[in-house]
Design a protein around this motif. Structure first.
Motif, PDB file in Angstrom:
ATOM      1  N   LEU A  34     -11.209  10.966   4.313  1.00  0.00           N
ATOM      2  CA  LEU A  34     -10.368  11.736   3.397  1.00  0.00           C
ATOM      3  C   LEU A  34      -8.910  11.689   3.841  1.00  0.00           C
ATOM      4  O   LEU A  34      -8.003  11.437   3.036  1.00  0.00           O
ATOM      5  N   ASP A  35      -8.663  11.919   5.136  1.00  0.00           N
ATOM      6  CA  ASP A  35      -7.295  11.903   5.643  1.00  0.00           C
ATOM      7  C   ASP A  35      -6.660  10.535   5.452  1.00  0.00           C
ATOM      8  O   ASP A  35      -5.498  10.426   5.041  1.00  0.00           O
ATOM      9  N   SER A  36      -7.412   9.483   5.722  1.00  0.00           N
ATOM     10  CA  SER A  36      -6.870   8.130   5.631  1.00  0.00           C
ATOM     11  C   SER A  36      -6.512   7.777   4.188  1.00  0.00           C
ATOM     12  O   SER A  36      -5.489   7.119   3.936  1.00  0.00           O
ATOM     13  N   ILE A  37      -7.331   8.190   3.231  1.00  0.00           N
ATOM     14  CA  ILE A  37      -7.005   7.945   1.822  1.00  0.00           C
ATOM     15  C   ILE A  37      -5.708   8.666   1.451  1.00  0.00           C
ATOM     16  O   ILE A  37      -4.822   8.097   0.801  1.00  0.00           O
ATOM     17  N   VAL A  42       0.147   8.470   0.002  1.00  0.00           N
ATOM     18  CA  VAL A  42       1.569   8.775   0.187  1.00  0.00           C
ATOM     19  C   VAL A  42       2.303   7.556   0.746  1.00  0.00           C
ATOM     20  O   VAL A  42       3.481   7.322   0.438  1.00  0.00           O
ATOM     21  N   GLY A  43       1.607   6.735   1.530  1.00  0.00           N
ATOM     22  CA  GLY A  43       2.216   5.507   2.042  1.00  0.00           C
ATOM     23  C   GLY A  43       2.536   4.499   0.967  1.00  0.00           C
ATOM     24  O   GLY A  43       3.413   3.646   1.137  1.00  0.00           O
ATOM     25  N   SER A  44       1.848   4.611  -0.184  1.00  0.00           N
ATOM     26  CA  SER A  44       2.125   3.682  -1.289  1.00  0.00           C
ATOM     27  C   SER A  44       3.470   3.953  -1.949  1.00  0.00           C
ATOM     28  O   SER A  44       3.890   3.200  -2.834  1.00  0.00           O
ATOM     29  N   THR A  45       4.161   5.008  -1.524  1.00  0.00           N
ATOM     30  CA  THR A  45       5.491   5.315  -2.057  1.00  0.00           C
ATOM     31  C   THR A  45       6.609   4.742  -1.187  1.00  0.00           C
ATOM     32  O   THR A  45       7.780   4.904  -1.511  1.00  0.00           O
ATOM     33  N   THR A  46       6.255   4.044  -0.085  1.00  0.00           N
ATOM     34  CA  THR A  46       7.277   3.608   0.868  1.00  0.00           C
ATOM     35  C   THR A  46       7.816   2.220   0.543  1.00  0.00           C
ATOM     36  O   THR A  46       7.201   1.423  -0.162  1.00  0.00           O
ATOM     37  N   HIS A  47       8.975   1.930   1.118  1.00  0.00           N
ATOM     38  CA  HIS A  47       9.635   0.644   0.898  1.00  0.00           C
ATOM     39  C   HIS A  47       8.835  -0.508   1.490  1.00  0.00           C
ATOM     40  O   HIS A  47       8.679  -1.562   0.872  1.00  0.00           O
ATOM     41  N   VAL A  48       8.298  -0.327   2.691  1.00  0.00           N
ATOM     42  CA  VAL A  48       7.561  -1.414   3.331  1.00  0.00           C
ATOM     43  C   VAL A  48       6.299  -1.747   2.544  1.00  0.00           C
ATOM     44  O   VAL A  48       5.909  -2.919   2.432  1.00  0.00           O
ATOM     45  N   PHE A  49       5.651  -0.729   1.939  1.00  0.00           N
ATOM     46  CA  PHE A  49       4.497  -0.988   1.082  1.00  0.00           C
ATOM     47  C   PHE A  49       4.917  -1.815  -0.134  1.00  0.00           C
ATOM     48  O   PHE A  49       4.209  -2.748  -0.542  1.00  0.00           O
ATOM     49  N   ARG A  57       1.381  -9.868  -4.889  1.00  0.00           N
ATOM     50  CA  ARG A  57       1.319 -10.109  -6.341  1.00  0.00           C
ATOM     51  C   ARG A  57       1.959 -11.434  -6.729  1.00  0.00           C
ATOM     52  O   ARG A  57       1.494 -12.118  -7.645  1.00  0.00           O
ATOM     53  N   GLU A  58       3.014 -11.811  -6.029  1.00  0.00           N
ATOM     54  CA  GLU A  58       3.718 -13.038  -6.393  1.00  0.00           C
ATOM     55  C   GLU A  58       3.015 -14.295  -5.889  1.00  0.00           C
ATOM     56  O   GLU A  58       3.032 -15.333  -6.545  1.00  0.00           O
ATOM     57  N   LEU A  59       2.379 -14.214  -4.729  1.00  0.00           N
ATOM     58  CA  LEU A  59       1.817 -15.406  -4.116  1.00  0.00           C
ATOM     59  C   LEU A  59       0.338 -15.620  -4.413  1.00  0.00           C
ATOM     60  O   LEU A  59      -0.147 -16.736  -4.353  1.00  0.00           O
ATOM     61  N   TYR A  60      -0.383 -14.539  -4.688  1.00  0.00           N
ATOM     62  CA  TYR A  60      -1.822 -14.659  -4.891  1.00  0.00           C
ATOM     63  C   TYR A  60      -2.244 -13.844  -6.118  1.00  0.00           C
ATOM     64  O   TYR A  60      -1.809 -12.724  -6.300  1.00  0.00           O
ATOM     65  N   SER A  61      -3.103 -14.432  -6.918  1.00  0.00           N
ATOM     66  CA  SER A  61      -3.544 -13.694  -8.110  1.00  0.00           C
ATOM     67  C   SER A  61      -5.019 -13.883  -8.436  1.00  0.00           C
ATOM     68  O   SER A  61      -5.540 -13.223  -9.320  1.00  0.00           O
ATOM     69  N   SER A  62      -5.722 -14.773  -7.736  1.00  0.00           N
ATOM     70  CA  SER A  62      -7.113 -15.036  -8.086  1.00  0.00           C
ATOM     71  C   SER A  62      -8.028 -13.906  -7.623  1.00  0.00           C
ATOM     72  O   SER A  62      -7.723 -13.190  -6.669  1.00  0.00           O
ATOM     73  N   ALA A  63      -9.152 -13.755  -8.293  1.00  0.00           N
ATOM     74  CA  ALA A  63     -10.189 -12.777  -7.922  1.00  0.00           C
ATOM     75  C   ALA A  63      -9.611 -11.382  -7.734  1.00  0.00           C
ATOM     76  O   ALA A  63      -9.879 -10.704  -6.754  1.00  0.00           O
ATOM     77  N   ALA A  64      -8.800 -10.959  -8.688  1.00  0.00           N
ATOM     78  CA  ALA A  64      -8.155  -9.646  -8.586  1.00  0.00           C
ATOM     79  C   ALA A  64      -9.144  -8.569  -9.030  1.00  0.00           C
ATOM     80  O   ALA A  64      -9.198  -8.182 -10.195  1.00  0.00           O
ATOM     81  N   VAL A  65      -9.938  -8.061  -8.088  1.00  0.00           N
ATOM     82  CA  VAL A  65     -10.987  -7.093  -8.427  1.00  0.00           C
ATOM     83  C   VAL A  65     -10.879  -5.792  -7.635  1.00  0.00           C
ATOM     84  O   VAL A  65     -11.587  -4.832  -7.931  1.00  0.00           O
ATOM     85  N   SER A  66      -9.989  -5.757  -6.638  1.00  0.00           N
ATOM     86  CA  SER A  66      -9.957  -4.604  -5.732  1.00  0.00           C
ATOM     87  C   SER A  66      -8.687  -3.782  -5.930  1.00  0.00           C
ATOM     88  O   SER A  66      -7.594  -4.317  -6.111  1.00  0.00           O
ATOM     89  N   SER A  67      -8.840  -2.472  -5.875  1.00  0.00           N
ATOM     90  CA  SER A  67      -7.771  -1.532  -6.210  1.00  0.00           C
ATOM     91  C   SER A  67      -6.750  -1.379  -5.088  1.00  0.00           C
ATOM     92  O   SER A  67      -7.036  -1.637  -3.915  1.00  0.00           O
ATOM     93  N   VAL A  68      -5.562  -0.907  -5.482  1.00  0.00           N
ATOM     94  CA  VAL A  68      -4.448  -0.693  -4.562  1.00  0.00           C
ATOM     95  C   VAL A  68      -4.095   0.788  -4.577  1.00  0.00           C
ATOM     96  O   VAL A  68      -4.029   1.410  -5.635  1.00  0.00           O
ATOM     97  N   TYR A  69      -3.869   1.355  -3.389  1.00  0.00           N
ATOM     98  CA  TYR A  69      -3.499   2.765  -3.296  1.00  0.00           C
ATOM     99  C   TYR A  69      -2.286   3.085  -4.181  1.00  0.00           C
ATOM    100  O   TYR A  69      -1.264   2.396  -4.125  1.00  0.00           O
ATOM    101  N   GLY A  70      -2.410   4.128  -4.971  1.00  0.00           N
ATOM    102  CA  GLY A  70      -1.281   4.641  -5.720  1.00  0.00           C
ATOM    103  C   GLY A  70      -0.854   3.811  -6.905  1.00  0.00           C
ATOM    104  O   GLY A  70       0.134   4.146  -7.570  1.00  0.00           O
TER     105      GLY A  70
END
Length: 457
Positions: A34-37, A42-49, A57-70
């Motif tokens: 729970l804590d890690s999620i 909140v980490g998905s709001t950062t510049h490095v993310f 997104r720019e370099l790879y697009s195949s097999a796009a089936v898994s979700s991204v935080y935020g």
């Protein structure tokens, strides 16, 4: 064939079963999930993310089936989702910490989340399978760290998640994918060749990449092993003249991991986790609590916090070069500065997300406090998260001295966060990207994880 350390680990991964998880292990690991999620959200709001996500997104697009935080409208290929979510988890240095020192959840959870979405509907792992795989990843990390006395101290050479985290990710995904013993052996061997990152990149934007790579590359090691790739079957053994996993440590004494029979005591049973109350290196939590303690004494003494009355601020901290930063100039340096965190706590009475913004870091009044700091390294204050302490002394112009000391901060494994505090942190973090209804749904799902029929949810 004769059993080796490596083969014992592979046998453990393959043989361990859900019934080996105790109530304590389930409870502690669900708190970690729970804590890690929340930290990842909140980490998905950062510049490095954002940099990492744009790159993927720019370099790879195949097999796009898994979700991204935020980012509910974005999916990536499984290993890149693991990478991106790993970056999010460590982007603020807000993720959990274990002893010996590493950040265990962020290297494992993103890989398992991505893998569970990758598998076809007929083979989706249930919540108990997911919980077991998560604990396999923790167990392998913990066992490997216990093979070296060097690992017990604050690291100097390699960032631990990049080393043991990669191995943990490989073990966890190998379990979730039901690899056989030979494949588990090779997954560990391949992962060892993908592991390791230097501590010099701490306090930079590159440090979160260590976590992203640990999640991704361990996952890739398991996938490669599943497809028949082989590696050294003695990778965890200490073989003279042939460096295996022991290359990461100056002292390395491996021991076999027993295959569980009716009972197995996971390390998480014996060693709880530290959860951070604010987004900074774990060492900062000692000096912040010490600073808050002496601040209260100062207010009782003077009626308010008046920096002009302070001549010198003495910090008594362990020797650790990369977190001894007198004048940090970026958010990542600030998260790794004893001086910055102590002075921020003194000035503001708290340390939080907003403490690491550019405006906060470059305040004139903060700089004036930093100018007054003197650092001391008492011999009894060792660079070890189980033994260290933080002490902050205010030497006043009047000649009086006020002192605050902390040897166990709230959130340390010896002083665990209450459920109320953990939920407060999760809700606060998740609220940056999710509405209240979805936040509560995640809490309910994690609370009942062992009863979930499809962990890809």
């Amino acid at each position: 064939p004769e059993e080796t350390v490596t083969s014992s680990f592979a046998s453990f991964i393959q043989a361990v079963r859900p019934e080996h998880l105790s109530e304590t292990v389930c409870h502690r690991s669900k708190r970690m999930i729970l804590d890690s999620i929340g930290v990842g959200l909140v980490g998905s709001t950062t510049h490095v993310f954002s940099i990492a996500l744009q790159y993927c997104r720019e370099l790879y697009s195949s097999a796009a089936v898994s979700s991204v935080y935020g980012k509910p409208g974005i999916k990536l290929s499984p290993t890149l989702a693991a990478f991106t979510n790993g970056v999010a988890t460590h982007s603020m240095d807000f993720d959990d910490t274990w002893h010996p020192a590493t950040h265990p959840s962020g290297a494992v959870l993103p890989a398992l989340l991505a893998a569970s979405q990758m598998l076809p509907p007929s083979t989706k792992p249930n919540g108990l399978d997911f919980l077991l795989a998560f604990n396999v990843g923790l167990e392998v990390q913990g066992r490997l760290m216990h093979f070296s006395s060097e690992a017990h101290d604050i690291p100097k050479r390699f960032h631990p998640p990049s080393v043991v985290g990669t191995m943990g990710s490989a073990a966890a995904t190998a379990k979730l994918l039901s690899l056989n013993i030979a494949q588990c052996t090779h997954a560990l061997g391949i992962a060892a060749s993908l592991a390791g990152a230097p501590m010099a990149n701490a306090a930079t934007q590159a440090k979160p990449l260590h976590m992203g790579n640990a999640a991704r590359l361990g996952f890739e090691a398991a996938l490669l092993a599943a497809r028949g790739m082989e590696a050294n079957p003695f990778i965890l053994d200490d073989i003279p003249g042939c460096s295996g996993f022991g290359a990461f440590y100056s002292v390395y004494q491996p021991k076999p991991l027993s295959v569980p029979s009716d009972h197995h005591e996971f390390l998480l049973e014996k060693q709880d986790i530290a959860f951070k109350r604010f987004p900074a290196h774990l060492g900062m939590h000692w000096v912040v609590d010490a600073a808050l303690s002496v601040r209260n004494l100062f207010i009782n003494y003077a009626g308010s916090f008046s920096p002009s009355l302070i001549r010198t601020i003495v910090l008594k901290i362990p020797v650790s070069k990369y977190i001894n930063r007198p004048f940090p100039s970026s958010e990542h340096q600030a998260r790794h500065s004893f001086q910055f965190n102590a002075c921020t706590a003194l000035l503001d009475g708290e340390v939080g997300l907003s403490s690491f913004t550019e405006n906060s870091i470059h305040r004139q009044e903060l700089r004036e406090l930093l100018d007054k700091v003197v650092v001391e390294h008492p011999e009894d204050n060792v660079a070890n998260f189980d033994k260290m302490y933080g002490e902050v002394a205010l030497l006043l112009h009047s000649g009086d001295v006020l002192t605050g000391k902390c040897d166990t901060f709230y959130g340390h494994w010896r002083k665990p966060l209450s459920r109320e505090s953990l939920l407060k942190k999760f809700r606060s973090n998740a609220s940056h990207v999710l509405p209240e209804g979805k936040i509560e749904a995640i809490i309910t799902t994690v609370d009942n994880l062992e009863n979930l029929s499809d962990s890809s949810q």
